[in-house]
Design an enzyme around this catalytic site. Sequence first.
Site, PDB file in Angstrom:
ATOM      1  N   ASN A   8     -31.632 -27.930  41.671  1.00 40.94           N
ATOM      2  CA  ASN A   8     -30.660 -26.873  41.394  1.00 40.94           C
ATOM      3  C   ASN A   8     -31.174 -26.153  40.147  1.00 40.94           C
ATOM      4  O   ASN A   8     -31.017 -26.651  39.042  1.00 40.94           O
ATOM      5  CB  ASN A   8     -29.285 -27.513  41.155  1.00 40.94           C
ATOM      6  CG  ASN A   8     -28.183 -26.479  41.033  1.00 40.94           C
ATOM      7  OD1 ASN A   8     -28.456 -25.278  40.977  1.00 40.94           O
ATOM      8  ND2 ASN A   8     -26.958 -26.936  40.979  1.00 40.94           N
ATOM      9  N   ARG A  89     -31.144 -25.644  46.049  1.00 42.29           N
ATOM     10  CA  ARG A  89     -29.909 -24.887  46.122  1.00 42.29           C
ATOM     11  C   ARG A  89     -30.214 -23.413  45.806  1.00 42.29           C
ATOM     12  O   ARG A  89     -30.837 -23.094  44.803  1.00 42.29           O
ATOM     13  CB  ARG A  89     -28.927 -25.416  45.081  1.00 42.29           C
ATOM     14  CG  ARG A  89     -27.595 -24.770  45.221  1.00 42.29           C
ATOM     15  CD  ARG A  89     -26.958 -24.433  43.911  1.00 42.29           C
ATOM     16  NE  ARG A  89     -25.579 -24.082  44.168  1.00 42.29           N
ATOM     17  CZ  ARG A  89     -24.559 -24.751  43.693  1.00 42.29           C
ATOM     18  NH1 ARG A  89     -24.750 -25.765  42.901  1.00 42.29           N
ATOM     19  NH2 ARG A  89     -23.343 -24.374  43.990  1.00 42.29           N
ATOM     20  N   HIS A 178     -19.889 -20.853  46.723  1.00 43.43           N
ATOM     21  CA  HIS A 178     -19.391 -22.246  46.722  1.00 43.43           C
ATOM     22  C   HIS A 178     -19.381 -22.833  48.133  1.00 43.43           C
ATOM     23  O   HIS A 178     -18.648 -23.786  48.406  1.00 43.43           O
ATOM     24  CB  HIS A 178     -17.952 -22.337  46.167  1.00 43.43           C
ATOM     25  CG  HIS A 178     -17.840 -22.107  44.695  1.00 43.43           C
ATOM     26  ND1 HIS A 178     -16.746 -21.471  44.126  1.00 43.43           N
ATOM     27  CD2 HIS A 178     -18.650 -22.434  43.669  1.00 43.43           C
ATOM     28  CE1 HIS A 178     -16.905 -21.401  42.823  1.00 43.43           C
ATOM     29  NE2 HIS A 178     -18.056 -21.982  42.513  1.00 43.43           N
ATOM     30  N   ARG A 239     -14.523 -15.500  33.974  1.00 44.99           N
ATOM     31  CA  ARG A 239     -14.482 -14.299  34.822  1.00 44.99           C
ATOM     32  C   ARG A 239     -13.042 -13.899  35.126  1.00 44.99           C
ATOM     33  O   ARG A 239     -12.175 -14.752  35.295  1.00 44.99           O
ATOM     34  CB  ARG A 239     -15.198 -14.568  36.157  1.00 44.99           C
ATOM     35  CG  ARG A 239     -16.682 -14.766  36.005  1.00 44.99           C
ATOM     36  CD  ARG A 239     -17.336 -15.154  37.337  1.00 44.99           C
ATOM     37  NE  ARG A 239     -18.293 -16.217  37.117  1.00 44.99           N
ATOM     38  CZ  ARG A 239     -18.676 -17.105  38.028  1.00 44.99           C
ATOM     39  NH1 ARG A 239     -18.197 -17.044  39.251  1.00 44.99           N
ATOM     40  NH2 ARG A 239     -19.533 -18.051  37.716  1.00 44.99           N
ATOM     41  N   ASP A 279     -12.411 -23.742  28.633  1.00 42.17           N
ATOM     42  CA  ASP A 279     -12.071 -25.077  29.126  1.00 42.17           C
ATOM     43  C   ASP A 279     -10.558 -25.220  29.264  1.00 42.17           C
ATOM     44  O   ASP A 279      -9.819 -25.039  28.296  1.00 42.17           O
ATOM     45  CB  ASP A 279     -12.628 -26.140  28.171  1.00 42.17           C
ATOM     46  CG  ASP A 279     -12.595 -27.521  28.805  1.00 42.17           C
ATOM     47  OD1 ASP A 279     -11.520 -27.932  29.290  1.00 42.17           O
ATOM     48  OD2 ASP A 279     -13.648 -28.184  28.817  1.00 42.17           O
ATOM     49  N   ARG A 281      -8.683 -27.679  29.401  1.00 48.42           N
ATOM     50  CA  ARG A 281      -8.037 -28.656  28.512  1.00 48.42           C
ATOM     51  C   ARG A 281      -7.606 -28.020  27.199  1.00 48.42           C
ATOM     52  O   ARG A 281      -6.520 -28.280  26.683  1.00 48.42           O
ATOM     53  CB  ARG A 281      -8.970 -29.845  28.252  1.00 48.42           C
ATOM     54  CG  ARG A 281      -9.096 -30.755  29.460  1.00 48.42           C
ATOM     55  CD  ARG A 281     -10.304 -31.639  29.383  1.00 48.42           C
ATOM     56  NE  ARG A 281     -11.532 -30.869  29.592  1.00 48.42           N
ATOM     57  CZ  ARG A 281     -12.690 -31.398  29.917  1.00 48.42           C
ATOM     58  NH1 ARG A 281     -12.804 -32.703  30.047  1.00 48.42           N
ATOM     59  NH2 ARG A 281     -13.754 -30.641  30.108  1.00 48.42           N
ATOM     60  N   GLU A 381     -21.957 -31.594  45.658  1.00 49.26           N
ATOM     61  CA  GLU A 381     -22.849 -30.592  46.232  1.00 49.26           C
ATOM     62  C   GLU A 381     -24.256 -31.145  46.445  1.00 49.26           C
ATOM     63  O   GLU A 381     -24.920 -30.809  47.414  1.00 49.26           O
ATOM     64  CB  GLU A 381     -22.860 -29.344  45.333  1.00 49.26           C
ATOM     65  CG  GLU A 381     -21.525 -28.600  45.415  1.00 49.26           C
ATOM     66  CD  GLU A 381     -21.287 -27.611  44.292  1.00 49.26           C
ATOM     67  OE1 GLU A 381     -21.167 -28.070  43.134  1.00 49.26           O
ATOM     68  OE2 GLU A 381     -21.216 -26.409  44.552  1.00 49.26           O
TER      69      GLU A 381
HETATM   70  P1  ADP Z   1     -18.726 -25.962  37.081  1.00 44.38           P
HETATM   71  O1  ADP Z   1     -18.124 -24.801  37.816  1.00 44.38           O
HETATM   72  O2  ADP Z   1     -19.453 -25.585  35.847  1.00 44.38           O
HETATM   73  O3  ADP Z   1     -19.436 -26.958  37.978  1.00 44.38           O
HETATM   74  P2  ADP Z   1     -16.683 -28.026  36.890  1.00 44.38           P
HETATM   75  O4  ADP Z   1     -16.299 -28.095  38.310  1.00 44.38           O
HETATM   76  O5  ADP Z   1     -17.371 -29.202  36.290  1.00 44.38           O
HETATM   77  O6  ADP Z   1     -17.455 -26.714  36.515  1.00 44.38           O
HETATM   78  O7  ADP Z   1     -15.333 -27.744  36.067  1.00 44.38           O
HETATM   79  C1  ADP Z   1     -15.365 -27.662  34.668  1.00 44.38           C
HETATM   80  C2  ADP Z   1     -13.985 -27.338  34.161  1.00 44.38           C
HETATM   81  O8  ADP Z   1     -13.037 -28.290  34.653  1.00 44.38           O
HETATM   82  C3  ADP Z   1     -13.871 -27.455  32.658  1.00 44.38           C
HETATM   83  O9  ADP Z   1     -14.244 -26.267  32.021  1.00 44.38           O
HETATM   84  C4  ADP Z   1     -12.389 -27.724  32.488  1.00 44.38           C
HETATM   85  O10 ADP Z   1     -11.712 -26.489  32.421  1.00 44.38           O
HETATM   86  C5  ADP Z   1     -11.994 -28.445  33.734  1.00 44.38           C
HETATM   87  N1  ADP Z   1     -11.781 -29.885  33.496  1.00 44.38           N
HETATM   88  C6  ADP Z   1     -12.716 -30.853  33.460  1.00 44.38           C
HETATM   89  N2  ADP Z   1     -12.149 -32.055  33.197  1.00 44.38           N
HETATM   90  C7  ADP Z   1     -10.816 -31.837  33.081  1.00 44.38           C
HETATM   91  C8  ADP Z   1      -9.673 -32.676  32.830  1.00 44.38           C
HETATM   92  N3  ADP Z   1      -9.788 -33.983  32.642  1.00 44.38           N
HETATM   93  N4  ADP Z   1      -8.462 -32.083  32.767  1.00 44.38           N
HETATM   94  C9  ADP Z   1      -8.333 -30.759  32.971  1.00 44.38           C
HETATM   95  N5  ADP Z   1      -9.355 -29.932  33.218  1.00 44.38           N
HETATM   96  C10 ADP Z   1     -10.583 -30.446  33.277  1.00 44.38           C
END
Ligand code: ADP
Length: 393
Positions: A8, A89, A178, A239, A279, A281, A381
């Site tokens: 990837n 990918r 996706h 975005r 994020d 969180r 994936e």
């Molecule tokens: P990517 O699209 O980069 O693959 P992910 O599917 O790993 O991203 O998602 C990342 C996002 O998921 C983080 O930015 C956060 O917003 C959210 N996230 C990850 N862990 C948690 C959690 N324990 N609780 C809430 N949100 C979370």
Amino acid sequence: MSAVLVVNSGSSSIKYQVIHAESGERLADGLVERIGESSQGRIEHRAEKRVERELAIPDHTVGFAEMVAAFAEAGAPIESLDISAVGHRVVHGGSEFIAPTLIDDRVAERILALAELAPLHNPGHHAAIVAARATFPELPHIAVFDTAFHQSMPESAYTYAIAPEVAAKHGVRRYGFHGISHAVVSRRAAEHLGKPVESLKQIVLHLGNGASMCAIDGGESVDTSMGLTPLEGLVMGTRSGDIDPGVIFHLLRRGETVDSIDTLLNKRSGFLGFTGSNDFRDVREAAARGDHDAKLAIDVYVHRARHYLGAYLAVLRGADTIVFTAGLGENAPDLRARVCAGFEWCGIHIDPELNEAPDRGARVISTADSTVTVLVVPTDEETEIARQTIATV
Ligand code: ADP
């Protein structure tokens, strides 16, 4: 035993995994990053032993050479893993790649040509493909496209209402992304329920940093929220998702430039634009402290997801499953509850206890009498790329 090397890659990084073809077991994985950048490059390799190094990595060819060296240093040389194929990918396959494809010179060139539609992704994929084919010339290399799964969308779903000759001239249509995740998650949801995927109408919410939803009928994508680019649809980490195209003209007339608007909508919007963090969180924490913009960010996020949930229930004429996946989908029960709330009238009943349970695997979170079964299914994936690679070889 035979294994697949899953790659990837981006313009400055190569993420890789070696996955056992039959068991799906991860034999090694790693990351080569800061390729071609002025700062030191870095490689991190995880197998039985962990290897980490900083060094100059001027291009992807050196990146792959360092990857091979890291395998040897970790005590399991890559030759010892019986790799039978490399799965790459690729984000954008345009309208021409509707399935995983064996890469020859022509296919590699077409992937580069599609950079027109995916300037941030396809050039990096192409550089990695050229380097990987030179590093492993004896192995078949397969391109697995994020767009391919959505090539089953009907014309009514993928067509923008602009003059067909303009659309055709510039390749303007909805492609969707996706797809690798939507494919594996919908199949695993069916497996979890012990039903053939062909028998189910499913709505998948891939809620990660990037986010998209997909309406899947009998295992085939019939609608998805991302379009020509991964900007359309849901609110995301950075975005904006859906926006009136008129906003862009308005901003242009007020002195913004094409590049500044591109950056605004792709990199400085979504959760990040509202709160300074992409994020969820952090956004949730700020909202709990009473921060107005953080609360609004979550409200807009939920409003948009519910908008698409209603739309896809209509597109599919009802659904058997709703499936949450990716970072937020797998880990944010509060968000799942809010997205599904108020849909009881069409048979969607979340079980609060199941929804809050700290389980990790595929699981049902709706009540026993919910007409629509709501699930959480971790996305995977890499394993899906390995599976499609093997199937193609
Ligand atoms: P990517 O699209 O980069 O693959 P992910 O599917 O790993 O991203 O998602 C990342 C996002 O998921 C983080 O930015 C956060 O917003 C959210 N996230 C990850 N862990 C948690 C959690 N324990 N609780 C809430 N949100 C979370």
